[in-house]
Design a protein around this motif. Structure first.
Motif, PDB file in Angstrom:
ATOM      1  N   SER A 168      -7.109   3.151   1.650  1.00 32.03           N
ATOM      2  CA  SER A 168      -5.746   2.727   1.368  1.00 32.03           C
ATOM      3  C   SER A 168      -5.631   2.466  -0.122  1.00 32.03           C
ATOM      4  CB  SER A 168      -5.365   1.498   2.183  1.00 32.03           C
ATOM      5  OG  SER A 168      -6.411   0.567   2.163  1.00 32.03           O
ATOM      6  N   VAL A 169      -4.506   2.913  -0.676  1.00 34.03           N
ATOM      7  CA  VAL A 169      -4.326   2.855  -2.125  1.00 34.03           C
ATOM      8  C   VAL A 169      -3.140   1.958  -2.434  1.00 34.03           C
ATOM      9  CG1 VAL A 169      -3.937   4.196  -4.218  1.00 34.03           C
ATOM     10  CG2 VAL A 169      -5.169   5.219  -2.290  1.00 34.03           C
ATOM     11  N   GLU A 170      -3.371   1.014  -3.329  1.00 35.00           N
ATOM     12  CA  GLU A 170      -2.310   0.111  -3.720  1.00 35.00           C
ATOM     13  C   GLU A 170      -1.493   0.774  -4.830  1.00 35.00           C
ATOM     14  OE1 GLU A 170      -1.973  -4.395  -5.436  1.00 35.00           O
ATOM     15  OE2 GLU A 170      -3.874  -3.743  -4.545  1.00 35.00           O
ATOM     16  N   ALA A 171      -0.184   0.645  -4.759  1.00 35.98           N
ATOM     17  CA  ALA A 171       0.686   1.253  -5.775  1.00 35.98           C
ATOM     18  C   ALA A 171       0.345   0.707  -7.159  1.00 35.98           C
ATOM     19  CB  ALA A 171       2.147   0.984  -5.451  1.00 35.98           C
ATOM     20  N   GLY A 172       0.388   1.581  -8.150  1.00 37.48           N
ATOM     21  CA  GLY A 172       0.143   1.147  -9.516  1.00 37.48           C
ATOM     22  C   GLY A 172      -1.327   1.004  -9.869  1.00 37.48           C
ATOM     23  N   THR A 173      -2.212   1.581  -9.042  1.00 34.65           N
ATOM     24  CA  THR A 173      -3.647   1.499  -9.360  1.00 34.65           C
ATOM     25  C   THR A 173      -4.257   2.899  -9.370  1.00 34.65           C
ATOM     26  OG1 THR A 173      -4.353   1.371  -7.063  1.00 34.65           O
ATOM     27  CG2 THR A 173      -3.827  -0.718  -8.165  1.00 34.65           C
ATOM     28  N   ILE A 174      -5.485   2.971  -9.852  1.00 34.64           N
ATOM     29  CA  ILE A 174      -6.257   4.221  -9.755  1.00 34.64           C
ATOM     30  C   ILE A 174      -7.326   4.006  -8.701  1.00 34.64           C
ATOM     31  CG2 ILE A 174      -7.663   5.904 -10.967  1.00 34.64           C
ATOM     32  CD1 ILE A 174      -6.368   5.152 -13.534  1.00 34.64           C
ATOM     33  N   HIS A 175      -7.302   4.839  -7.677  1.00 35.22           N
ATOM     34  CA  HIS A 175      -8.276   4.732  -6.600  1.00 35.22           C
ATOM     35  C   HIS A 175      -9.252   5.903  -6.696  1.00 35.22           C
ATOM     36  CE1 HIS A 175      -9.382   3.369  -2.434  1.00 35.22           C
ATOM     37  NE2 HIS A 175      -9.950   4.566  -2.482  1.00 35.22           N
ATOM     38  N   GLY A 176     -10.533   5.619  -6.739  1.00 33.86           N
ATOM     39  CA  GLY A 176     -11.527   6.673  -6.889  1.00 33.86           C
ATOM     40  C   GLY A 176     -12.016   7.204  -5.557  1.00 33.86           C
ATOM     41  N   ILE A 177     -12.324   8.512  -5.535  1.00 35.18           N
ATOM     42  CA  ILE A 177     -13.060   9.085  -4.399  1.00 35.18           C
ATOM     43  C   ILE A 177     -14.284   9.735  -5.004  1.00 35.18           C
ATOM     44  CG2 ILE A 177     -13.105  10.899  -2.678  1.00 35.18           C
ATOM     45  CD1 ILE A 177     -10.360  10.454  -1.995  1.00 35.18           C
ATOM     46  N   MET A 185       0.843  -1.199   0.000  1.00 34.86           N
ATOM     47  CA  MET A 185       0.000   0.000   0.000  1.00 34.86           C
ATOM     48  C   MET A 185       0.879   1.250   0.000  1.00 34.86           C
ATOM     49  SD  MET A 185      -3.146  -0.815  -0.056  1.00 34.86           S
ATOM     50  CE  MET A 185      -3.734  -2.485  -0.291  1.00 34.86           C
ATOM     51  N   ILE A 186       0.681   2.109  -0.990  1.00 34.85           N
ATOM     52  CA  ILE A 186       1.492   3.324  -1.042  1.00 34.85           C
ATOM     53  C   ILE A 186       0.875   4.411  -0.155  1.00 34.85           C
ATOM     54  CG2 ILE A 186       0.346   4.204  -3.115  1.00 34.85           C
ATOM     55  CD1 ILE A 186       3.079   5.214  -4.017  1.00 34.85           C
ATOM     56  N   ILE A 187      -0.451   4.370  -0.040  1.00 37.10           N
ATOM     57  CA  ILE A 187      -1.161   5.365   0.767  1.00 37.10           C
ATOM     58  C   ILE A 187      -1.997   4.657   1.828  1.00 37.10           C
ATOM     59  CG2 ILE A 187      -3.007   7.098   0.745  1.00 37.10           C
ATOM     60  CD1 ILE A 187      -0.524   8.173  -0.549  1.00 37.10           C
ATOM     61  N   GLU A 188      -1.828   5.076   3.063  1.00 39.76           N
ATOM     62  CA  GLU A 188      -2.650   4.545   4.150  1.00 39.76           C
ATOM     63  C   GLU A 188      -3.255   5.710   4.920  1.00 39.76           C
ATOM     64  OE1 GLU A 188      -3.693   1.710   5.012  1.00 39.76           O
ATOM     65  OE2 GLU A 188      -2.307   0.145   4.312  1.00 39.76           O
ATOM     66  N   VAL A 189      -4.568   5.826   4.906  1.00 45.35           N
ATOM     67  CA  VAL A 189      -5.241   6.905   5.633  1.00 45.35           C
ATOM     68  C   VAL A 189      -6.268   6.278   6.558  1.00 45.35           C
ATOM     69  CG1 VAL A 189      -6.651   8.977   5.458  1.00 45.35           C
ATOM     70  CG2 VAL A 189      -4.951   8.489   3.701  1.00 45.35           C
ATOM     71  N   LYS A 190      -6.214   6.669   7.823  1.00 43.22           N
ATOM     72  CA  LYS A 190      -7.189   6.160   8.782  1.00 43.22           C
ATOM     73  C   LYS A 190      -7.674   7.305   9.657  1.00 43.22           C
ATOM     74  CE  LYS A 190      -6.888   1.473  10.249  1.00 43.22           C
ATOM     75  NZ  LYS A 190      -5.928   0.574  10.917  1.00 43.22           N
ATOM     76  N   GLY A 191      -8.995   7.499   9.693  1.00 41.10           N
ATOM     77  CA  GLY A 191      -9.585   8.495  10.596  1.00 41.10           C
ATOM     78  C   GLY A 191      -9.108   9.912  10.336  1.00 41.10           C
ATOM     79  N   LEU A 192      -8.957  10.278   9.054  1.00 40.19           N
ATOM     80  CA  LEU A 192      -8.498  11.629   8.726  1.00 40.19           C
ATOM     81  C   LEU A 192      -9.610  12.645   8.951  1.00 40.19           C
ATOM     82  CD1 LEU A 192      -6.369  13.543   7.291  1.00 40.19           C
ATOM     83  CD2 LEU A 192      -7.607  13.041   5.199  1.00 40.19           C
ATOM     84  N   SER A 193      -9.300  13.712   9.685  1.00 39.35           N
ATOM     85  CA  SER A 193     -10.274  14.802   9.799  1.00 39.35           C
ATOM     86  C   SER A 193      -9.552  16.128   9.614  1.00 39.35           C
ATOM     87  CB  SER A 193     -10.985  14.750  11.151  1.00 39.35           C
ATOM     88  OG  SER A 193     -10.099  15.091  12.176  1.00 39.35           O
ATOM     89  N   ILE A 194     -10.226  17.059   8.937  1.00 37.54           N
ATOM     90  CA  ILE A 194      -9.633  18.373   8.670  1.00 37.54           C
ATOM     91  C   ILE A 194     -10.606  19.435   9.146  1.00 37.54           C
ATOM     92  CG2 ILE A 194      -8.753  19.922   6.900  1.00 37.54           C
ATOM     93  CD1 ILE A 194      -8.219  17.369   5.201  1.00 37.54           C
ATOM     94  N   HIS A 195     -10.155  20.261  10.083  1.00 36.61           N
ATOM     95  CA  HIS A 195     -11.028  21.280  10.674  1.00 36.61           C
ATOM     96  C   HIS A 195     -10.522  22.669  10.353  1.00 36.61           C
ATOM     97  CE1 HIS A 195     -12.295  18.273  14.058  1.00 36.61           C
ATOM     98  NE2 HIS A 195     -12.431  17.794  12.838  1.00 36.61           N
ATOM     99  N   PHE A 196     -11.470  23.580  10.160  1.00 35.34           N
ATOM    100  CA  PHE A 196     -11.149  25.008  10.082  1.00 35.34           C
ATOM    101  C   PHE A 196     -11.889  25.641  11.243  1.00 35.34           C
ATOM    102  CE2 PHE A 196     -10.875  23.400   5.809  1.00 35.34           C
ATOM    103  CZ  PHE A 196      -9.708  23.957   5.327  1.00 35.34           C
ATOM    104  N   GLY A 197     -11.249  25.818  12.368  1.00 33.76           N
ATOM    105  CA  GLY A 197     -11.955  26.300  13.545  1.00 33.76           C
ATOM    106  C   GLY A 197     -13.077  25.327  13.879  1.00 33.76           C
ATOM    107  N   ALA A 198     -14.328  25.828  13.870  1.00 31.96           N
ATOM    108  CA  ALA A 198     -15.458  24.968  14.217  1.00 31.96           C
ATOM    109  C   ALA A 198     -15.984  24.195  13.002  1.00 31.96           C
ATOM    110  CB  ALA A 198     -16.575  25.808  14.822  1.00 31.96           C
ATOM    111  N   LEU A 199     -15.472  24.526  11.796  1.00 27.78           N
ATOM    112  CA  LEU A 199     -15.960  23.846  10.590  1.00 27.78           C
ATOM    113  C   LEU A 199     -15.230  22.518  10.416  1.00 27.78           C
ATOM    114  CD1 LEU A 199     -16.153  26.754   7.991  1.00 27.78           C
ATOM    115  CD2 LEU A 199     -17.960  25.848   9.446  1.00 27.78           C
ATOM    116  N   ARG A 200     -16.005  21.468  10.155  1.00 27.30           N
ATOM    117  CA  ARG A 200     -15.390  20.168   9.892  1.00 27.30           C
ATOM    118  C   ARG A 200     -15.559  19.865   8.413  1.00 27.30           C
ATOM    119  NH1 ARG A 200     -16.010  17.403  14.962  1.00 27.30           N
ATOM    120  NH2 ARG A 200     -16.440  19.026  16.465  1.00 27.30           N
ATOM    121  N   ALA A 201     -14.539  20.150   7.621  1.00 31.91           N
ATOM    122  CA  ALA A 201     -14.616  19.899   6.185  1.00 31.91           C
ATOM    123  C   ALA A 201     -14.510  18.402   5.917  1.00 31.91           C
ATOM    124  CB  ALA A 201     -13.505  20.647   5.462  1.00 31.91           C
TER     125      ALA A 201
END
Lengths: 311, 340
Positions: A24-33, A1-17
């Motif tokens: 998780s993204v395997e190397a050499g593939t296209i992963h959709g969001i 796995m080239i990318i491993e993301v778990k429980g990512l949260s991004i806040h701007f003050g009180a805003l939760r974007a």
């Protein structure tokens, strides 16, 4: 796995974007969001590049590229290991600089060798994206190119960095359907021939079906379902994923109205106690309002919903 | 090719601007309630003298004949004789215009090289002490009356520090005992052409204070304009994309963002150049600068029509030419300008 993301949260003050994204993204593939506008797709993509707006706070259990914590190394990886293919190619290219200058600017940083070698490399990269007349394109300015050509130039720029992980932020949204498909097939073949890994941000199920090995469905800044494309398309488990599928042209017989999803996603400043989709869900039940939905796991497929697996 | 067509098109349009201004000048000189013949004939003229002047100035001919006469003589540079000084206007302009152009061009250059970079850095360091202080500085530069700024500069640099001359265009030692040969009328150019480096340095020193005074306003405007343009441009997608491609901050700032901002800043500076050609009367008076501003204002006060007409036309030509230069510069910076 080239990318491993778990429980990512991004806040701007009180805003939760972004509230809770895992993928998780395997190397050499296209992963959709995939998800509606405002569900945190682009912000998630920008987080990989370390290009979040001022005041953003990133929290995560795990947020890694090749085992390195992106919160610390994103700035040094940007433009070297990780790069971007922007949404609107007309806006992503500088209107007052020629394509040659813009491509050369990138090559200057990333490749040794003199002007001549860089020029040769620029021609090579443009040809690799399927542009028929690289010499002419290098002399052109962005406004002299069509949208499809502009997007190919943007891809060539991303290739010029030598990055192996590309964030493609809705690369086909600004293009018409046929041209979009051509651009996607260019990306697909580059992934195969150069061993690239691509995070494909989109709101179009067709794009997922056409080029992604795996995809995550985002809703209100949360991953609600994640799985192999085939599993996701043939056997969607989360009601939101199903609703997205029903909203596709071709999902209903000709002449019949498409089933849209009523209502709007929750705003970033709203607190969510239970399931974020509860307000719009056709199969809502009392537990949805106040209890976070449980995670269901199958091999290569996971989702979080109060509905039973059997259903 | 596209650029060449663009320049030709602009030249063609400029010719019409000149013709229009010539027409307006002619009309204005005929509707002002005073009699040119009386003015020409001098103080307390007799009826015969006035009649003679009327004939000499062809005021008894039809308006159409007068107009075509006016246009054709203007076209060949025959500006006639000043009512007031009885001098050939051509000779007056040949000495006053270069002095003014030299000052205006120098001031415009200062505005460019000071205003634009300061604006870029202010945008880059938005809300820093640098941004705040240059912001206050630019407001002061724009708001301060030029005569006051002129006196302030004279007091500091000529009186107190004694590093620059108080006024004039060149030191008396040079102009009286060892004058620079006049070739173009531009002292800086003439002194270089004749190898007079002492005179060149002296002329530069005389130029600095009046040019600074004249440059204050366009510098302040260019700085604020560049700053706000840059702040907007630095948020654009192609700048974000350039960051994602790993370009250095300096390259993004000056190589990618600035070329997008330079166009509007150039336009403003071009406009202020026109102002400094004729509107710099106060500056010219305070610094005893032998320029066009003073010449024109004296002509206006004594209703010296041939001088007013000739000056208006010459200033228009300078301005139209400057505009052309700026338009071509913009076309070089932004190729989209030549389209349409």
């Amino acid at each position: 796995m080239i990318i491993e993301v778990k429980g990512l949260s991004i806040h701007f003050g009180a805003l939760r974007a972004v509230r809770n994204v895992s993928l998780s993204v395997e190397a050499g593939t296209i992963h959709g969001i995939i998800g509606e506008s405002g569900c945190g797709k682009s912000i998630t993509g920008m987080a990989f590049l370390g290009l979040l707006p001022d005041g953003a706070r990133v929290e995560a259990e795990q947020f890694e590229y090749a085992g390195e914590d992106l919160r610390e190394v994103a700035d040094s990886l940007r433009g070297h290991k990780i790069s971007l293919i922007s949404q609107d190619p007309a806006a992503a290219l500088n209107p007052v600089l020629s394509i040659g200058t813009q491509l050369d600017d990138v090559l200057k940083i990333h490749s040794a060798g003199g002007k001549k070698q860089r020029y040769g490399r620029a021609k090579e990269l443009l040809a690799a994206t399927g542009l028929p007349d690289p010499v002419k394109v290098l002399k052109s300015y962005p406004h002299e190119l069509s949208g499809g050509m502009q997007q190919r130039v943007v891809i060539a720029q991303a290739l010029a960095t030598g990055a192996d992980f590309l964030i493609a932020d809705e690369p086909t949204t600004a293009l018409d359907k046929t041209v979009g498909k051509q651009v996607l097939s260019v990306l697909k073949s580059l992934v195969e021939t150069r061993g690239l890994t691509v995070l494909m941000i989109t709101h179009d199920m067709d794009v997922i079906e056409y080029c992604c090995t795996r995809a995550s469905v985002l809703y209100a800044g949360t991953t609600v379902e994640d799985g192999q494309t085939a599993a996701l398309l043939n056997n969607p488990k989360h009601p939101y994923t199903r609703a997205l599928m029903n909203a596709l042209p071709g999902s209903v017989p000709k002449g019949q109205k498409l089933a849209g999803i009523k209502g709007h996603p929750p705003k970033p400043n709203e607190r969510i106690a239970g399931c974020p989709f509860a307000d719009r869900c056709p199969s809502v039940m009392p537990a949805c309002a106040d209890t976070p939905p449980p995670q269901h796991e199958l091999p290569q497929h996971s989702w979080s919903c109060h509905l039973e697996v059997s259903k | 090719m596209q650029l060449l067509m663009y320049i030709l098109r602009r030249l063609f349009m400029s010719a019409f601007v000149l013709l229009g201004v010539a027409f307006l000048v002619f009309v204005a000189s005929r509707i002002v309630p005073s009699d040119p013949a009386t003015l020409f004939a001098g103080p307390r003229p007799t009826a015969d003298q006035i009649a003679a002047a009327r004939e000499l100035l062809k005021l008894d001919q039809s308006l159409w004949v007068q107009f075509t006469d006016f246009i054709t003589s203007m076209a060949v540079g025959d500006f006639g004789i000043s009512y007031r000084t009885r001098q050939l206007i051509w000779n007056d302009l040949a000495s006053f215009l270069p002095a003014t152009l030299e000052l205006a061009l120098f001031a415009t250059g200062l505005a460019l090289v000071i205003g634009i970079p300061l604006g870029v850095f202010a945008a880059d360091w938005k809300h820093s002490w640098f941004d705040t202080s240059t912001g206050i500085g630019s407001i002061a530069a724009v708001a301060m009356p030029s005569f006051f700024l002129a006196m302030l500069l004279q007091w500091v640099f000529a009186q107190w520090l004694d590093v620059l001359p108080l006024s004039g265009r060149i030191s008396r030692d040079i102009s009286l005992f060892d004058p620079v040969e006049t070739i173009t009328g531009f002292l800086l150019i003439d002194s270089l052409l004749t190898g007079r480096f002492d005179a060149f340095w002296d002329a530069i020193k005389h130029l600095i204070l009046p040019a600074l005074t004249l440059a204050a306003y366009p510098t302040g405007i260019a700085m604020r304009l560049t700053r706000s343009l840059m702040i907007e441009i630095l948020e654009r997608k192609h700048v974000v994309a350039a960051r994602a491609l790993g370009l250095s901050h300096r390259r993004i700032l000056f190589g990618h963002a600035l070329p997008n901002a330079v166009g509007p800043a150039l336009t403003i500076i071009g406009l202020s150049f026109a102002f400094s050609l004729t509107g710099a009367v106060l500056v010219e008076i305070i610094y005893a600068w032998p320029g066009l501003g003073r010449y024109i204002s004296e002509a206006i006060l004594s209703k010296d029509f041939p001088v007013i007409a000739a000056s208006a036309l010459v200033v228009t030509i300078c301005y139209v030419f400057m505009n052309l230069v700026i338009d071509v510069a913009q076309a070089f910076i932004d190729p989209r300008v030549t389209v349409s």
